[in-house]
Write a protein that holds these residues in place. Structure first.
Motif, PDB file in Angstrom:
ATOM      1  N   MET A  82     -10.301 -10.504  -9.804  1.00  0.00           N
ATOM      2  CA  MET A  82      -9.674  -9.755 -10.559  1.00  0.00           C
ATOM      3  C   MET A  82      -9.770  -8.144  -9.870  1.00  0.00           C
ATOM      4  N   LYS A  83     -10.786  -8.010  -9.149  1.00  0.00           N
ATOM      5  CA  LYS A  83     -11.133  -6.581  -8.616  1.00  0.00           C
ATOM      6  C   LYS A  83      -9.803  -6.239  -7.515  1.00  0.00           C
ATOM      7  N   ASN A  84      -9.536  -7.117  -6.758  1.00  0.00           N
ATOM      8  CA  ASN A  84      -8.431  -7.137  -5.825  1.00  0.00           C
ATOM      9  C   ASN A  84      -6.998  -7.437  -6.233  1.00  0.00           C
ATOM     10  N   TYR A  85      -6.558  -7.608  -7.410  1.00  0.00           N
ATOM     11  CA  TYR A  85      -5.358  -8.019  -7.809  1.00  0.00           C
ATOM     12  C   TYR A  85      -4.699  -6.773  -8.173  1.00  0.00           C
ATOM     13  N   ASP A  86      -3.428  -6.753  -7.330  1.00  0.00           N
ATOM     14  CA  ASP A  86      -2.405  -5.802  -7.497  1.00  0.00           C
ATOM     15  C   ASP A  86      -1.910  -5.332  -8.852  1.00  0.00           C
ATOM     16  N   SER A  87      -2.230  -4.393  -9.736  1.00  0.00           N
ATOM     17  CA  SER A  87      -1.562  -4.306 -10.874  1.00  0.00           C
ATOM     18  C   SER A  87      -0.161  -4.343 -11.195  1.00  0.00           C
ATOM     19  N   ARG A  88       0.418  -3.853 -10.006  1.00  0.00           N
ATOM     20  CA  ARG A  88       2.025  -3.921  -9.996  1.00  0.00           C
ATOM     21  C   ARG A  88       2.722  -5.351 -10.389  1.00  0.00           C
ATOM     22  N   TYR A  89       1.902  -6.183  -9.863  1.00  0.00           N
ATOM     23  CA  TYR A  89       2.397  -7.463 -10.199  1.00  0.00           C
ATOM     24  C   TYR A  89       2.427  -7.916 -11.770  1.00  0.00           C
ATOM     25  N   LEU A  90       1.704  -7.137 -12.554  1.00  0.00           N
ATOM     26  CA  LEU A  90       1.788  -7.382 -14.058  1.00  0.00           C
ATOM     27  C   LEU A  90       3.076  -6.980 -14.530  1.00  0.00           C
ATOM     28  N   GLU A  91       4.026  -6.041 -13.862  1.00  0.00           N
ATOM     29  CA  GLU A  91       5.092  -5.238 -14.073  1.00  0.00           C
ATOM     30  C   GLU A  91       6.357  -6.108 -13.687  1.00  0.00           C
ATOM     31  N   LEU A  92       5.962  -7.275 -12.963  1.00  0.00           N
ATOM     32  CA  LEU A  92       7.290  -8.208 -12.454  1.00  0.00           C
ATOM     33  C   LEU A  92       7.905  -8.684 -13.777  1.00  0.00           C
ATOM     34  N   THR A  93       9.276  -8.714 -13.583  1.00  0.00           N
ATOM     35  CA  THR A  93       9.955  -9.566 -14.656  1.00  0.00           C
ATOM     36  C   THR A  93      11.126 -10.246 -14.066  1.00  0.00           C
ATOM     37  N   ALA A  94      11.844 -11.275 -14.806  1.00  0.00           N
ATOM     38  CA  ALA A  94      12.761 -11.797 -14.261  1.00  0.00           C
ATOM     39  C   ALA A  94      13.935 -10.904 -13.875  1.00  0.00           C
ATOM     40  N   ALA A  95      14.279 -10.077 -14.766  1.00  0.00           N
ATOM     41  CA  ALA A  95      15.289  -9.042 -14.631  1.00  0.00           C
ATOM     42  C   ALA A  95      14.918  -8.140 -13.146  1.00  0.00           C
ATOM     43  N   SER A  96      13.894  -7.658 -13.039  1.00  0.00           N
ATOM     44  CA  SER A  96      13.576  -7.157 -11.729  1.00  0.00           C
ATOM     45  C   SER A  96      13.731  -8.001 -10.409  1.00  0.00           C
TER      46      SER A  96
END
Length: 187
Positions: A82-96
């Motif tokens: 959890m501490k090392n997880y890149d938060s930008r991965y939470l924003e990935l979508t099929a559209a992107s």
């Protein structure tokens, strides 16, 4: 008689929802006392300090279920991830990820399951061209596909099936190395 999923889910985005999947609240309720304690510890520990973002509740359960090592629901191991997880991965979508998904280099074939009923993740390295696609794009696509797959309880608890079609890739790489080593060096 079973109802056709398209009839029950309609034409909107719900048509992609897994059929027969337990809801998050049902999954949470089905956890043992120890498993629930791990989930609660991860959630409270993360949210008691301002870290710039908060995980969706489902992510805490995924971290607990997928904690590295032989023991699942290991709060200490999950916490490191959890501490090392890149938060930008939470924003990935099929559209992107559309361009990358349409290249069919890495994708989830819709409805395809292994003989054990696991979701299938398909990779075809011969469709990857480094001059056209950055490593970041490939990694983002990989992360997006894995995140989508572990949204299903079975994939999250038992794993997924990875199908890597490397024949053409290996053939091209062999020809490249053979040509460089034997043909070009003779000149």
């Amino acid at each position: 008689m079973a109802q056709d999923p398209k009839e029950s889910l309609g034409d909107g985005p719900c048509r992609f929802a897994p059929v027969g999947e337990k809801s998050f609240s049902e999954q949470l309720a089905s956890l043992s006392t120890e498993e629930r304690a791990c989930y609660d510890e991860l959630k409270s520990r993360w949210e008691k300090k301002d870290r710039g973002f908060v995980y969706p509740d489902e992510m805490y359960l995924r971290f607990a279920r997928c904690s590295p090592g032989p023991e699942k629901f290991n709060a200490k191991a999950a916490w490191k991830v959890m501490k090392n997880y890149d938060s930008r991965y939470l924003e990935l979508t099929a559209a992107s990820m559309e361009k990358q998904i349409l290249s069919k280099t890495l994708f989830i074939p819709p409805g395809l399951k292994s003989s054990e009923g696991h979701s299938v993740f398909y990779m075809r390295p011969s469709r990857y061209f480094p001059k056209q696609t950055s490593t970041k794009e490939i990694i983002d696509n990989l992360v997006y596909c894995m995140q989508v797959m572990v949204e299903e309880e079975k994939s999250c608890t038992e794993g997924e099936y990875v199908w890597c079609h490397v024949f053409l890739f290996l053939k091209k790489m062999w020809m490249f190395h053979f040509t460089n080593r034997h043909v070009l060096k003779q000149k």
